[in-house]
Design a protein around this motif. Structure first.
Motif, PDB file in Angstrom:
ATOM      1  N   GLY A   1       0.796  -1.217   0.000  1.00  0.00           N
ATOM      2  CA  GLY A   1       0.000   0.000   0.000  1.00  0.00           C
ATOM      3  C   GLY A   1       0.828   1.266   0.000  1.00  0.00           C
ATOM      4  N   GLY A   2       2.114   1.122   0.243  1.00  0.00           N
ATOM      5  CA  GLY A   2       3.004   2.268   0.291  1.00  0.00           C
ATOM      6  C   GLY A   2       3.518   2.686  -1.076  1.00  0.00           C
ATOM      7  N   SER A   3       4.450   3.640  -1.060  1.00  0.00           N
ATOM      8  CA  SER A   3       4.984   4.211  -2.297  1.00  0.00           C
ATOM      9  C   SER A   3       6.503   4.262  -2.259  1.00  0.00           C
ATOM     10  CB  SER A   3       4.455   5.639  -2.502  1.00  0.00           C
ATOM     11  OG  SER A   3       3.058   5.649  -2.632  1.00  0.00           O
ATOM     12  N   LEU A   4       7.088   4.222  -3.445  1.00  0.00           N
ATOM     13  CA  LEU A   4       8.514   4.432  -3.627  1.00  0.00           C
ATOM     14  C   LEU A   4       8.709   5.162  -4.941  1.00  0.00           C
ATOM     15  CD1 LEU A   4      10.391   1.066  -2.763  1.00  0.00           C
ATOM     16  CD2 LEU A   4      10.617   3.255  -1.560  1.00  0.00           C
ATOM     17  N   ARG A   5       9.787   5.927  -5.026  1.00  0.00           N
ATOM     18  CA  ARG A   5      10.153   6.533  -6.294  1.00  0.00           C
ATOM     19  C   ARG A   5      11.563   6.087  -6.651  1.00  0.00           C
ATOM     20  NH1 ARG A   5      10.831  12.767  -8.442  1.00  0.00           N
ATOM     21  NH2 ARG A   5      12.733  12.677  -7.177  1.00  0.00           N
ATOM     22  N   LEU A   6      11.664   5.423  -7.782  1.00  0.00           N
ATOM     23  CA  LEU A   6      12.960   5.025  -8.297  1.00  0.00           C
ATOM     24  C   LEU A   6      13.498   6.104  -9.228  1.00  0.00           C
ATOM     25  CD1 LEU A   6      12.317   1.272  -9.191  1.00  0.00           C
ATOM     26  CD2 LEU A   6      12.983   2.278  -7.005  1.00  0.00           C
ATOM     27  N   SER A   7      14.808   6.269  -9.202  1.00  0.00           N
ATOM     28  CA  SER A   7      15.468   7.190 -10.111  1.00  0.00           C
ATOM     29  C   SER A   7      16.507   6.435 -10.920  1.00  0.00           C
ATOM     30  CB  SER A   7      16.164   8.315  -9.334  1.00  0.00           C
ATOM     31  OG  SER A   7      15.248   9.081  -8.604  1.00  0.00           O
ATOM     32  N   CYS A   8      16.738   6.920 -12.116  1.00  0.00           N
ATOM     33  CA  CYS A   8      17.764   6.344 -12.976  1.00  0.00           C
ATOM     34  C   CYS A   8      18.526   7.504 -13.599  1.00  0.00           C
ATOM     35  CB  CYS A   8      17.143   5.464 -14.047  1.00  0.00           C
ATOM     36  SG  CYS A   8      18.316   4.863 -15.278  1.00  0.00           S
ATOM     37  N   ALA A   9      19.746   7.690 -13.136  1.00  0.00           N
ATOM     38  CA  ALA A   9      20.602   8.747 -13.665  1.00  0.00           C
ATOM     39  C   ALA A   9      21.496   8.140 -14.735  1.00  0.00           C
ATOM     40  CB  ALA A   9      21.436   9.351 -12.545  1.00  0.00           C
ATOM     41  N   ALA A  10      21.487   8.744 -15.889  1.00  0.00           N
ATOM     42  CA  ALA A  10      22.253   8.192 -17.013  1.00  0.00           C
ATOM     43  C   ALA A  10      23.367   9.148 -17.398  1.00  0.00           C
ATOM     44  CB  ALA A  10      21.339   7.934 -18.195  1.00  0.00           C
ATOM     45  N   SER A  11      24.592   8.692 -17.301  1.00  0.00           N
ATOM     46  CA  SER A  11      25.720   9.521 -17.696  1.00  0.00           C
ATOM     47  C   SER A  11      25.789   9.604 -19.213  1.00  0.00           C
ATOM     48  CB  SER A  11      27.022   8.925 -17.147  1.00  0.00           C
ATOM     49  OG  SER A  11      27.238   7.641 -17.720  1.00  0.00           O
TER      50      SER A  11
ATOM     51  N   THR B   1       7.456  -7.008  -5.691  1.00  0.00           N
ATOM     52  CA  THR B   1       8.800  -7.287  -5.206  1.00  0.00           C
ATOM     53  C   THR B   1       9.667  -7.854  -6.319  1.00  0.00           C
ATOM     54  OG1 THR B   1       8.086  -7.671  -2.931  1.00  0.00           O
ATOM     55  CG2 THR B   1      10.149  -8.704  -3.616  1.00  0.00           C
ATOM     56  N   ALA B   2      10.797  -7.203  -6.577  1.00  0.00           N
ATOM     57  CA  ALA B   2      11.678  -7.602  -7.673  1.00  0.00           C
ATOM     58  C   ALA B   2      12.906  -6.691  -7.673  1.00  0.00           C
ATOM     59  CB  ALA B   2      10.959  -7.487  -9.016  1.00  0.00           C
ATOM     60  N   VAL B   3      13.865  -7.053  -8.500  1.00  0.00           N
ATOM     61  CA  VAL B   3      14.940  -6.129  -8.837  1.00  0.00           C
ATOM     62  C   VAL B   3      14.472  -5.320 -10.046  1.00  0.00           C
ATOM     63  CG1 VAL B   3      17.330  -5.871  -9.602  1.00  0.00           C
ATOM     64  CG2 VAL B   3      16.718  -7.682  -7.975  1.00  0.00           C
ATOM     65  N   TYR B   4      14.551  -4.015  -9.931  1.00  0.00           N
ATOM     66  CA  TYR B   4      14.087  -3.117 -10.990  1.00  0.00           C
ATOM     67  C   TYR B   4      15.292  -2.587 -11.762  1.00  0.00           C
ATOM     68  CZ  TYR B   4       9.310  -3.187  -9.340  1.00  0.00           C
ATOM     69  OH  TYR B   4       8.037  -3.594  -9.012  1.00  0.00           O
ATOM     70  N   TYR B   5      15.191  -2.686 -13.085  1.00  0.00           N
ATOM     71  CA  TYR B   5      16.264  -2.273 -13.979  1.00  0.00           C
ATOM     72  C   TYR B   5      15.804  -1.121 -14.863  1.00  0.00           C
ATOM     73  CZ  TYR B   5      18.325  -6.820 -12.847  1.00  0.00           C
ATOM     74  OH  TYR B   5      18.847  -7.907 -12.186  1.00  0.00           O
ATOM     75  N   CYS B   6      16.724  -0.211 -15.089  1.00  0.00           N
ATOM     76  CA  CYS B   6      16.518   0.889 -16.016  1.00  0.00           C
ATOM     77  C   CYS B   6      17.318   0.585 -17.287  1.00  0.00           C
ATOM     78  CB  CYS B   6      17.021   2.175 -15.357  1.00  0.00           C
ATOM     79  SG  CYS B   6      17.038   3.632 -16.398  1.00  0.00           S
ATOM     80  N   ALA B   7      16.758   0.935 -18.432  1.00  0.00           N
ATOM     81  CA  ALA B   7      17.434   0.638 -19.695  1.00  0.00           C
ATOM     82  C   ALA B   7      17.187   1.744 -20.709  1.00  0.00           C
ATOM     83  CB  ALA B   7      16.939  -0.698 -20.249  1.00  0.00           C
ATOM     84  N   ALA B   8      18.138   1.877 -21.632  1.00  0.00           N
ATOM     85  CA  ALA B   8      18.071   2.906 -22.669  1.00  0.00           C
ATOM     86  C   ALA B   8      17.926   2.261 -24.041  1.00  0.00           C
ATOM     87  CB  ALA B   8      19.329   3.774 -22.630  1.00  0.00           C
ATOM     88  N   ASP B   9      17.066   2.849 -24.861  1.00  0.00           N
ATOM     89  CA  ASP B   9      16.712   2.289 -26.174  1.00  0.00           C
ATOM     90  C   ASP B   9      16.864   3.366 -27.250  1.00  0.00           C
ATOM     91  OD1 ASP B   9      13.624   0.760 -27.457  1.00  0.00           O
ATOM     92  OD2 ASP B   9      15.630   0.926 -28.306  1.00  0.00           O
TER      93      ASP B   9
ATOM     94  N   PHE C   1      12.244  -2.250 -16.286  1.00  0.00           N
ATOM     95  CA  PHE C   1      11.900  -3.660 -16.261  1.00  0.00           C
ATOM     96  C   PHE C   1      12.120  -4.172 -14.842  1.00  0.00           C
ATOM     97  CE2 PHE C   1      11.456  -4.789 -20.784  1.00  0.00           C
ATOM     98  CZ  PHE C   1      11.891  -3.609 -21.359  1.00  0.00           C
ATOM     99  N   ARG C   2      11.596  -5.342 -14.556  1.00  0.00           N
ATOM    100  CA  ARG C   2      11.820  -5.929 -13.238  1.00  0.00           C
ATOM    101  C   ARG C   2      11.950  -7.433 -13.367  1.00  0.00           C
ATOM    102  NH1 ARG C   2       5.854  -4.763 -10.531  1.00  0.00           N
ATOM    103  NH2 ARG C   2       4.678  -6.342 -11.712  1.00  0.00           N
ATOM    104  N   GLN C   3      12.630  -8.019 -12.399  1.00  0.00           N
ATOM    105  CA  GLN C   3      12.803  -9.458 -12.384  1.00  0.00           C
ATOM    106  C   GLN C   3      12.724  -9.968 -10.956  1.00  0.00           C
ATOM    107  OE1 GLN C   3      16.350 -10.887 -14.376  1.00  0.00           O
ATOM    108  NE2 GLN C   3      15.424 -12.898 -14.696  1.00  0.00           N
ATOM    109  N   ALA C   4      11.748 -10.824 -10.724  1.00  0.00           N
ATOM    110  CA  ALA C   4      11.577 -11.458  -9.425  1.00  0.00           C
ATOM    111  C   ALA C   4      12.322 -12.793  -9.427  1.00  0.00           C
ATOM    112  CB  ALA C   4      10.094 -11.673  -9.142  1.00  0.00           C
ATOM    113  N   PRO C   5      12.691 -13.299  -8.254  1.00  0.00           N
ATOM    114  CA  PRO C   5      13.411 -14.573  -8.185  1.00  0.00           C
ATOM    115  C   PRO C   5      12.659 -15.698  -8.885  1.00  0.00           C
ATOM    116  CG  PRO C   5      13.441 -13.478  -6.067  1.00  0.00           C
ATOM    117  CD  PRO C   5      12.518 -12.686  -6.936  1.00  0.00           C
TER     118      PRO C   5
END
Length: 124
Positions: free
Chosen positions: A15-25, A91-99, A37-41
């Motif tokens: 029920g809570g919130s989170l904000r993910l950031s992805c800084a791209a050099s 619940t997962a590992v969240y990945y940021c990607a560039a296209d 994207f995300r990947q759970a076990p």
């Protein structure tokens, strides 16, 4: 090229919130559509959201539509994922990607550069 680096993951109650950031050099960030994207076990990598290089077009998976919002700030070379009404199944590992495709994609193998991921754990 760009090098995405995710941050903002953590442990949150359902029920809570989170904000993910992805800084791209790199100075070419605004030439890339960005995706989350995300990947759970034990599961395959799953599309979450994508945003076009201008920020004018977005797309979401059905499982997060209405709860998550993707946005970008090209002046800061950063893309965000606001996650509300979190569920244990998020619940997962969240990945940021560039296209290089200007409109992004829901297919992970179309993305050119990936971050290392950030863990999101939602407790029920």
């Amino acid at each position: 090229q760009v090098r995405p680096v995710e941050s903002g993951g953590g442990l949150v109650q359902a029920g809570g919130s989170l904000r993910l950031s992805c800084a791209a050099s790199g100075r070419t960030f605004r030439r890339y559509a960005m995706g989350w994207f995300r990947q759970a076990p034990g599961k395959e990598r799953e599309f979450v959201a994508t945003i076009s290089l201008s920020g004018g077009s977005t797309d979401y998976s059905d499982s997060v539509k209405g709860r998550f919002t993707i946005s970008r700030d090209n002046a800061k070379n950063t893309v965000y994922l606001q996650m509300n009404s979190l569920k244990s199944e998020d619940t997962a590992v969240y990945y940021c990607a560039a296209d290089l495709n200007p409109f992004g994609s829901s297919e992970w193998d179309e993305y050119d550069y990936w971050g290392q991921g950030t863990q999101v754990t939602v407790s029920s």
